[in-house]
Design an enzyme around this catalytic site. Structure first.
Site, PDB file in Angstrom:
ATOM      1  N   LYS A 198     -44.728 -21.070  51.436  1.00 60.49           N
ATOM      2  CA  LYS A 198     -43.763 -19.985  51.340  1.00 60.49           C
ATOM      3  C   LYS A 198     -43.430 -19.539  52.750  1.00 60.49           C
ATOM      4  O   LYS A 198     -44.195 -19.776  53.673  1.00 60.49           O
ATOM      5  CB  LYS A 198     -44.359 -18.792  50.575  1.00 60.49           C
ATOM      6  CG  LYS A 198     -44.797 -19.136  49.174  1.00 60.49           C
ATOM      7  CD  LYS A 198     -45.338 -17.915  48.481  1.00 60.49           C
ATOM      8  CE  LYS A 198     -46.217 -18.251  47.301  1.00 60.49           C
ATOM      9  NZ  LYS A 198     -45.775 -19.311  46.436  1.00 60.49           N
ATOM     10  N   TYR A 223     -39.340 -14.202  43.903  1.00 59.80           N
ATOM     11  CA  TYR A 223     -39.024 -15.376  43.092  1.00 59.80           C
ATOM     12  C   TYR A 223     -37.516 -15.412  42.911  1.00 59.80           C
ATOM     13  O   TYR A 223     -36.885 -14.381  42.740  1.00 59.80           O
ATOM     14  CB  TYR A 223     -39.654 -15.274  41.704  1.00 59.80           C
ATOM     15  CG  TYR A 223     -41.153 -15.319  41.686  1.00 59.80           C
ATOM     16  CD1 TYR A 223     -41.905 -14.182  41.965  1.00 59.80           C
ATOM     17  CD2 TYR A 223     -41.825 -16.487  41.369  1.00 59.80           C
ATOM     18  CE1 TYR A 223     -43.291 -14.214  41.930  1.00 59.80           C
ATOM     19  CE2 TYR A 223     -43.210 -16.528  41.324  1.00 59.80           C
ATOM     20  CZ  TYR A 223     -43.936 -15.391  41.611  1.00 59.80           C
ATOM     21  OH  TYR A 223     -45.311 -15.425  41.569  1.00 59.80           O
ATOM     22  N   HIS A 279     -41.996 -21.564  41.918  1.00 62.45           N
ATOM     23  CA  HIS A 279     -42.935 -20.779  42.725  1.00 62.45           C
ATOM     24  C   HIS A 279     -42.164 -19.787  43.577  1.00 62.45           C
ATOM     25  O   HIS A 279     -40.997 -20.007  43.877  1.00 62.45           O
ATOM     26  CB  HIS A 279     -43.745 -21.699  43.638  1.00 62.45           C
ATOM     27  CG  HIS A 279     -44.697 -22.576  42.899  1.00 62.45           C
ATOM     28  ND1 HIS A 279     -45.816 -22.085  42.267  1.00 62.45           N
ATOM     29  CD2 HIS A 279     -44.700 -23.898  42.671  1.00 62.45           C
ATOM     30  CE1 HIS A 279     -46.466 -23.067  41.683  1.00 62.45           C
ATOM     31  NE2 HIS A 279     -45.805 -24.189  41.904  1.00 62.45           N
TER      32      HIS A 279
END
Lengths: 107, 363
Positions: free
Chosen positions: B317, B277, B285
């Site tokens: 991601k 993070y 997120h």
């Protein structure tokens, strides 16, 4: 706290299950607040086997032994059981293990 | 956004659980203006003023029992969470908010909004909406099947059209950002026990081994006790290695990213080793999923890498393959006496792994 106690506490106080019971310090039974799958019966008893995330290798024989053990306790072989995997960050992830092939569910 | 970021600043003031002298004593070091000797003088005075005071210590107590690192004091739990997002509530998804959530659920206090707006409650609301959608959809599909078989009567025809409209409306509902109300279930027997015994002391903050060791060895922000005996960094290091054979590898990578200012947390939810993070879970997120690959050992196969990449890619991601070069000579970790020198023998190299689709990636 032992592994089974951790999963038990998670089921009662995180997932809000009712009447969670330990059997032979290996298996848990209980009732979730609502059906886990839409086709389940009302008030269906669920069976949970706690395991550590780091226990990687379960043989088919071991999984079969869980079904046999639960059959002895409940007098009925369950159609599926749930495995509760405990991670070192206190996350518990649950997966179904079905007794044989099942039709996939629509998402 | 402005209001929210101000609130965040108060809630999460520091990226690590260390108290600075300037904050503890309210003495700020002024700017130095090079050609103004008075500014040097003021700086010097303030500096000495700080030096004269003792170094503020705010060390958190961690108890190690049954191979688990626990923080039991509520103030300490909050301190480790809000200063760098260390640990996870044992009965919560991230921050330890079980007591708030539970008192909201049981209707114990008037000011229950905090418990209701917990991320767990918002997720629950979303799932309930989804469940309702699925039920309606099942009805539509049943009637559609009948229609294809030509067995639909007039009433059912009307019903089908109505249901289709309901379904379309349900699709349009924007997912709730705030939980409106919690469905009040009747009290379980388990809850009655809670009401008698109180909500204290059931939840604790659990630290991972890598988090505990980082907080102890790198930051000196915690003291760890096993059966009321304090553990030194070296004792802790040996303990961690004995619990988890992959501890050293994990720690090298964890230390690497934490030192570079990333907030690293467990990647279990997405099948990878760690999540990175930018500042912490409340802010944004996680941007990256980490897969640790020790170069000395046999390579995990590319099919596994691609499966993890698809899961990680599915939640927007990027996957980072983190190659770790271990010391050339085998080291017996239980005989190590200098951890800092040992860490210098490891090398971490990152490679960003991304799926590439020729037809979609033409720009």
């Amino acid at each position: 706290m032992t592994l089974i106690k951790k999963v038990k506490e998670n089921l009662i106080h995180y997932n809000l299950w009712k009447s969670v019971q330990e059997h032979d310090s290996k298996v848990l039974s209980g009732f979730p607040p609502s059906k886990l799958i839409i086709d389940d019966e009302d008030n269906q008893e669920e069976w949970v086997v706690p395991k550590l995330m780091t226990d990687k290798d379960f043989s088919i024989e071991e999984i079969e032994s869980w079904f046999v053990q639960i059959e002895k306790i409940s007098t009925k072989r369950p159609a599926r059981i749930t495995i509760g995997l405990v991670n070192d960050d206190a996350t518990i992830v649950y997966y179904f293990i079905h007794d044989g092939i099942v039709k996939p569910r629509q998402n | 956004m402005g209001k929210r970021s101000k609130n965040f600043k108060e809630l999460y003031p520091n990226p690590v659980p260390i108290t600075l002298s300037t904050d503890a004593y309210g003495i700020n070091l002024p700017d130095i203006i090079p050609h103004n000797p008075i500014s040097w003088l003021i700086f010097g005075l303030r500096y000495l003023q700080i030096q004269a005071k003792s170094i503020p210590s705010n060390v958190v107590r961690v108890d190690f029992e049954d191979d688990v690192f626990k923080v039991l004091d509520p103030t300490d739990m909050n301190r480790l969470w809000s200063h760098g997002f260390f640990g996870k509530g044992s009965l919560s998804r991230s921050d330890p908010n079980w007591a708030d959530r539970t008192s909201a659920r049981l209707g114990l206090d008037d000011d229950t909004q905090q418990g209701r707006n917990a991320s767990e409650e918002i997720t629950k609301q979303r799932r309930e909406e989804r469940k309702r959608f699925k039920l309606e959809r099942a009805k539509v599909q049943n009637l559609e099947l009948k229609q294809r078989q030509g067995a639909l009567n007039e009433d059912e025809e009307v019903e089908l059209n109505d249901l289709r409209e309901t379904l379309n409306n349900l699709k349009k509902i924007v997912p709730a950002r705030k939980a409106i109300s919690t469905t009040s279930n009747s009290l379980r027997e388990e809850d009655e026990v809670l009401l008698i015994e109180g909500l204290d002391n059931l939840e604790y903050l659990q630290l991972q081994a890598v988090e505990s060791f980082y907080l102890k060895f790198a930051l000196g922000a915690i003291d760890i006790f096993e059966q009321n005996e304090s553990l030194s960094s070296l004792e802790l290091f040996k303990k961690c290695n004995s619990i988890d054979s992959k501890f050293m590898l994990n720690y090298v990578v964890y230390h690497h990213f934490r030192s570079l200012g990333w907030c690293a947390r467990s990647g279990i939810k997405f099948g990878c080793d760690m999540l990175l993070y930018k500042r912490g879970p409340p802010f944004s997120h996680a941007e990256f999923g980490i897969l640790i690959i020790p170069t000395k050992q046999e390579f995990i196969n590319w099919i596994d890498v691609s499966s993890v990449a698809r899961v990680v890619g599915g939640v927007k991601k990027n996957l980072v393959l983190c190659y770790v070069d271990e010391p050339i000579e085998d080291i017996e970790l239980s005989e190590v006496s200098d951890i800092a020198s040992l860490l210098k023998l490891y090398k971490v190299t990152e490679i960003l792994y991304r799926r590439w689709t020729p037809s979609k990636s033409r720009d």
